[in-house]
Design a protein around this motif. Structure first.
Motif, mmCIF file in Angstrom:
data_model
loop_
_atom_site.group_PDB
_atom_site.id
_atom_site.type_symbol
_atom_site.label_atom_id
_atom_site.label_comp_id
_atom_site.label_asym_id
_atom_site.label_seq_id
_atom_site.Cartn_x
_atom_site.Cartn_y
_atom_site.Cartn_z
ATOM 1 N N ALA A 364 0.857 -1.191 0.000
ATOM 2 C CA ALA A 364 0.000 0.000 0.000
ATOM 3 C C ALA A 364 0.890 1.238 0.000
ATOM 4 N N ARG A 402 12.535 5.765 -0.958
ATOM 5 C CA ARG A 402 11.896 4.918 -1.969
ATOM 6 C C ARG A 402 10.496 5.429 -2.306
ATOM 7 N N ASN A 406 8.922 6.026 -5.843
ATOM 8 C CA ASN A 406 7.619 5.479 -6.251
ATOM 9 C C ASN A 406 6.815 6.551 -6.981
HETATM 10 N N1 ASP Z 1 6.017 4.134 1.876
HETATM 11 C C1 ASP Z 1 5.945 3.641 0.531
HETATM 12 C C2 ASP Z 1 4.911 4.403 -0.255
HETATM 13 O O1 ASP Z 1 4.053 5.019 0.297
HETATM 14 C C3 ASP Z 1 5.652 2.165 0.477
HETATM 15 C C4 ASP Z 1 6.808 1.424 1.095
HETATM 16 O O2 ASP Z 1 6.875 1.308 2.313
HETATM 17 O O3 ASP Z 1 7.686 0.966 0.342
HETATM 18 O O4 ASP Z 1 4.950 4.428 -1.461
#
Ligand code: ASP
Length: 439
Positions: A364, A402, A406
């Motif tokens: 998520a 990260r 994303n």
């Molecule tokens: N925190 C990241 C996100 O919100 C997800 C992850 O923990 O990798 O995209």
């Protein structure tokens, strides 16, 4: 879901002020180091060693809870996306190809950096007595064979991520088809299922938030235990890991810029300037879902994309597309393998690639979600999940990095969908309002 639920909802209130989660973790880390030094820093007395063992209990509880939540989270996230997002057919196929190639590139970059730098070999760590080691032999065809579960509920019980995704995709595709059919026929039975999935998805996320509230306690305990029993060498190893992950994320960022330059009308400069708000929000909230509205607006108003491309990349991508998470999960598996002196061979790395793709799809867009699905990647290659505890100590920082990647991945997909020529939106009225010239 609201921003406060996802992004900044982890504040602990003290004297009327909210202390953000990362500050709590930093404080926990320092206190843990302090206690570890008091208890002997690598040369504990027998009594201190006993205390240190108990200090790890909160961390193993948190890991257990994360493991338990991982499978329902993935199942519900996939079902929820299928039921609630609208993707037109051709664009949907293009989107799927873009998402897959970018995620594969991310994992390969992660594996390349981890294999070349070998961060897990910079410092040797001792294996805890209770850790099982990799003993399985790996067989990709066997993996394909076992991708179909023996019983519908078995993947949930066994925490088997590949079987779970097969199940989730099958139900997701079918439910979506039924929903479309019912809409065409003017029926509304599907609404109840959609609401059921949405509420359960929210419920799992809320429970996950409770677990995440305990992360500072877990970090305190595990850091105190590690420093007491092993001194500071594990943290030197983690320093190498942080450097390797940052390098891999940087290379993935360069890959995005090259793709945007070659595959769209947007210049890298325009991409970075227009997306800077989103990237900074992602870094500060560690949640791509909380960042989603900022990403969408930046793509529309600052980068100047068509609404359809911006929404497909940012809104749909933020559900499925977590390249930074995929890269991180693959690198973590390799790193822990190296730390334990268990080098993962080619087939094992293939399993890592496959499970990391699924694990990132299922993660998520909330803080620390990558840690949840990482347990599944570790289980698939037979690595001891206790070692994820070590990574928890640096995850508050790497999670932010990260998450920014994303979001950058979602922005890249939007730009590529917008194409090489700047086209007008189909509904020109909207275009004029939403697409002022920016340069
Ligand atoms: N925190 C990241 C996100 O919100 C997800 C992850 O923990 O990798 O995209």
């Amino acid at each position: 879901m609201s921003e406060s639920e996802h992004g900044s909802g982890h504040g602990l209130r003290l004297f009327g002020k909210t202390i953000p989660l990362y500050v709590q973790i930093l404080i926990a880390l320092l206190l843990g180091v302090g206690l570890g030094i008091l208890l002997g820093a690598g040369q504990p007395s027998p009594q201190a060693a006993l205390i240190a063992k108990d200090l790890a209990i909160p961390c193993s509880l948190v890991l257990k809870a994360l493991r338990a939540l991982a499978t329902p989270l993935i199942l519900l996230a996939v079902l929820h996306s299928f039921l609630t997002t609208n993707i037109p057919g051709r664009a949907g196929r293009r989107l799927a190809v873009l998402l897959l190639t970018n995620t594969l590139a991310a994992i390969l970059i992660g594996l390349l950096v981890a294999n070349v730098l070998q961060p897990g070999k910079w410092e040797r760590l001792t294996l805890p007595a209770d850790a099982e080691t990799v003993t399985k032999s790996f067989d990709p065809w066997g993996l394909l064979e076992s991708s179909v579960p023996e019983a519908v509920l078995k993947p949930l019980v066994d925490n088997n991520v590949i079987q779970l995704i097969v199940l989730a995709l099958a139900f997701g595709i079918v439910l979506r088809g039924l929903k479309n059919k019912q809409i065409a026929e003017g029926k509304t039975d599907y609404v109840a299922v959609e609401q059921f999935v949405t509420i359960f998805f929210e419920a799992v996320i809320r429970i996950l938030m409770w677990v995440i509230l305990l992360v500072p306690v877990a970090v305190f305990g595990i850091v105190a235990k590690t420093v007491t029993l092993q001194g500071f060498s594990p943290f030197k190893a983690l320093g190498a890991f942080i450097i390797a992950v940052l390098l891999a994320l940087f290379l993935q960022g360069c890959y995005y810029l090259v793709r945007v330059k070659l595959g769209s009308w947007i210049t890298p400069k325009r991409f970075l300037t227009g997306g800077s708000d989103a990237l900074l929000t992602a870094f500060s909230t560690a949640s791509s879902t909380a960042t989603m509205p900022v990403t969408f607006r930046g793509l529309l108003e600052k980068v100047g994309l068509r609404e359809s491309s911006a929404s497909l990349g940012a809104l749909v991508g933020s559900n499925f597309n977590n390249d930074g998470t995929a890269l991180y999960e693959a690198m973590s598996a390799l790193f822990i393998g190296q730390v334990l002196g268990l080098n993962l061979n080619l087939e094992q790395q293939l399993v890592v690639i496959l499970t990391s793709i699924f694990a990132s799809v299922g993660a998520a867009g909330i803080p620390e979600a990558g840690l949840v699905t990482m347990t599944l990647v570790f289980t698939a290659v037979g690595l001891p999940t206790q070692y994820i505890a070590l990574l928890i100590t640096v995850d508050w920082f790497l999670d932010r990095c990260r998450t920014a990647l994303n979001v950058m991945g979602d922005m890249t997909v939007s730009c590529l969908l917008d194409g090489k020529e700047r086209k007008q939106e189909l509904e020109p009225g909207l275009e004029e309002v939403l697409m002022p010239e920016v340069d």
